[in-house]
Design a protein around this motif. Structure first.
Motif, short mmCIF file in Angstrom:
data_model
loop_
_atom_site.label_atom_id
_atom_site.label_comp_id
_atom_site.label_asym_id
_atom_site.label_seq_id
_atom_site.Cartn_x
_atom_site.Cartn_y
_atom_site.Cartn_z
N GLU A 6 2.14 -7.75 -8.52
CA GLU A 6 2.46 -6.32 -8.65
C GLU A 6 3.67 -5.96 -7.80
OE1 GLU A 6 1.33 -3.81 -10.52
OE2 GLU A 6 0.11 -5.28 -11.58
N ALA A 43 -1.06 3.05 0.57
CA ALA A 43 -0.32 1.83 0.90
C ALA A 43 -0.35 1.60 2.41
CB ALA A 43 1.12 1.93 0.42
N LEU A 44 -0.58 0.36 2.80
CA LEU A 44 -0.50 -0.01 4.21
C LEU A 44 0.96 -0.27 4.55
CD1 LEU A 44 -3.53 -2.40 4.23
CD2 LEU A 44 -3.32 -0.38 5.68
N PHE A 92 2.53 -3.21 2.90
CA PHE A 92 2.81 -3.14 1.46
C PHE A 92 4.27 -2.78 1.26
CE2 PHE A 92 -1.60 -1.78 -0.36
CZ PHE A 92 -2.18 -2.83 0.31
N ILE A 124 -8.20 -2.91 0.02
CA ILE A 124 -6.88 -2.31 -0.12
C ILE A 124 -5.88 -3.43 -0.20
CG2 ILE A 124 -5.12 -0.88 0.96
CD1 ILE A 124 -6.96 1.08 1.35
N ARG A 125 -5.21 -3.52 -1.29
CA ARG A 125 -4.34 -4.68 -1.43
C ARG A 125 -3.17 -4.37 -2.37
NH1 ARG A 125 -5.78 -8.29 -5.62
NH2 ARG A 125 -6.97 -7.23 -7.21
N LEU A 126 -2.17 -5.20 -2.26
CA LEU A 126 -1.05 -5.14 -3.19
C LEU A 126 -0.75 -6.58 -3.58
CD1 LEU A 126 1.23 -3.61 -4.61
CD2 LEU A 126 2.58 -3.88 -2.56
#
Lengths: 210, 250
Positions: free
Chosen positions: A20, A119-120, A123, A14-16
């Motif tokens: 981006e 989204a965490l 993020f 899980i990443r952003l």
């Protein structure tokens, strides 16, 4: 697939990415162009004042050195200037915090939706800090240029020779400091609103009335 | 081995779920012990008047809120034990959400809205865009991928939201009044689209709704009343004539 195996496999997934986040932040600023502009105006003014005072001071010292005047002649006005700068920076900082808090409230549902999409918390924090950094950098750059220009113009009314005697590298250094101060100021001002946005529970996305 | 083969795969299972909200000194019991089991691939409608606890139950199943007591299993995993990171992962990969108010990100185009969950899931921008185009084409919006939400009609926005909810191939789609803001005809199209995706992709769909048109396509209907399961009906057991009720909906 067992649950634990899944979890370990996923942890890093899980990443952003910064690229981006930057894109999203820029778009959010662009679509609220006038609002962003008004927020930025606060930074522009604060940093323009800072740059004006700093560049004026630097030019003043250059002339004092040239004319052999003792450098600490204007100690009294110096203290007043620091006081004024501090106040103006505080006002721009509070302005950023306020504008960001409004932006968070306005985008309540958008933030909740992002969280429903996975989204965490950080993020969301990241998105808001990126926005603040862009605003801060652009505003400070503009402010530094305006302030520096104003300082030169006012110096030229007294000393015609200013452009030939000035140390350009010292001026540039002063302007870079002003931009850095502005950038840091807006990011610091956005920390509290960004954290508040990050903590928003996703369930609210479902039913917040707009 | 034989046991696992015979065991039913539950997409969602709740065990004695209760939820209390404290408002000042008063405690409100929104859910009073809900037990439901949803099989993988089922199309379930949760019906109930407003204030029945339907929305609260919905939040529990979606991992958006934690029960006061009881357990919620999603794909056999008890989600009350998950931390923030795992919950985010669950929302990203396992569950797709569809909202009454569509909830598209206004600054993004249809395409970007659909790619966002895939970006979160770590997919490359290129792959995510390709898949988003595929999904948008599937929901009938292949021509409008560059449009922003405000340039789309309500029905089209909901189609984008449906495409987005399928982005990471979730096991479960949670739809909260998906037809609530749509007119009769558009609502019907959205319901048919959901049903088709349910059949084609084998995804479990759980939908909270007032919309009687929805009953027609549901495998089972769970009626919630006063925080308890009132009754669970299979579609073939339904004794109301949907057609005659439809006029009231418009």
């Amino acid at each position: 697939m067992s649950a634990t195996a899944q979890k370990t496999g996923i942890s890093r997934q899980i990443r952003l990415p910064n690229s981006e986040a930057a894109k999203i932040a820029l778009r959010s600023l662009k679509i609220r162009f006038w609002r962003s502009g008004i927020t930025m105006a606060g930074i522009v003014l604060g940093i323009a004042f800072l740059a004006y005072v700093m560049v004026s001071g630097q030019l003043e010292r250059t002339f004092q050195l040239q004319e052999g005047v003792p450098v600490d002649a204007g100690a009294q006005s110096h203290a007043t200037q620091i006081w004024l700068i501090a106040i103006s920076l505080l006002v721009s900082g509070v302005g950023i915090t306020n504008a960001m808090l409004m932006s968070v409230t306005e985008r309540y549902r958008e933030i909740g939706t992002m969280k429903c999409l996975g989204a965490l918390d950080w993020f969301v924090v990241k998105l808001f800090l990126f926005e603040a950094a862009f605003l801060g950098f652009a505003g400070s750059l503009l402010g530094a240029i305006l302030g520096g220009l104003a300082a030169f113009l006012s110096a030229m009314t007294q000393h015609k020779s200013v452009l030939s005697v000035v140390s350009w590298s010292a001026t540039l250094e002063v302007l870079v400091i002003a931009v850095a101060v502005g950038g840091v100021l807006s990011v610091v001002g956005a920390i509290y609103p960004a954290r508040r946005a990050g903590k928003m529970p996703p369930a609210d996305a479902m039913r917040t009335e707009m | 081995m034989i046991e696992t083969a015979q065991r039913q795969e539950y997409a969602v299972k709740t065990l004695n779920v209760t939820k209390e909200f404290t408002m000042g000194k008063e405690t409100l019991q929104a859910l009073k012990g809900i037990n439901i089991e949803v099989l993988a691939g089922e199309y379930i409608s949760i019906m109930g008047p407003s204030g029945s606890g339907k929305s609260t139950l919905f939040n529990m199943i979606g991992g958006l809120d934690k029960p006061t007591n009881g357990k919620v299993y999603i794909d056999e995993v008890d989600i009350s034990g998950l931390d923030a990171y795992e919950l985010a992962w669950l929302r990203c990969r396992k569950i797709g959400y569809i909202f009454q108010t569509f909830n598209l990100i206004p600054v993004m185009t249809a395409l970007e809205n659909c790619t966002l969950p895939m970006i979160f899931a770590g997919m490359s921008t290129q792959d995510a865009a390709e898949k988003a185009v595929e999904l948008l084409t599937l929901v009938g919006l292949g021509e409008r991928i560059r449009h922003k939400p405000f340039e789309l009609s309500g029905g089209q926005q909901q189609r984008v939201a449906i495409a987005r909810s399928f982005a990471n191939d979730p096991a479960i789609i949670l739809a909260d009044e998906p037809t609530g803001n749509l007119d009769l005809k558009t609502g019907k199209e959205i319901i048919e689209l959901l049903r088709r995706l349910n059949k084609d992709k084998g995804v479990t769909i759980i939908s909270a709704t007032h919309d009687l048109k929805m009953l027609d396509v549901s495998d089972r209907i769970i009626w919630i009343r006063d925080g308890l399961v009132d009754k669970i009906e299979r579609r073939d057991e339904l004794d109301i004539a949907i057609g005659s009720l439809e006029g009231e909906e418009a």
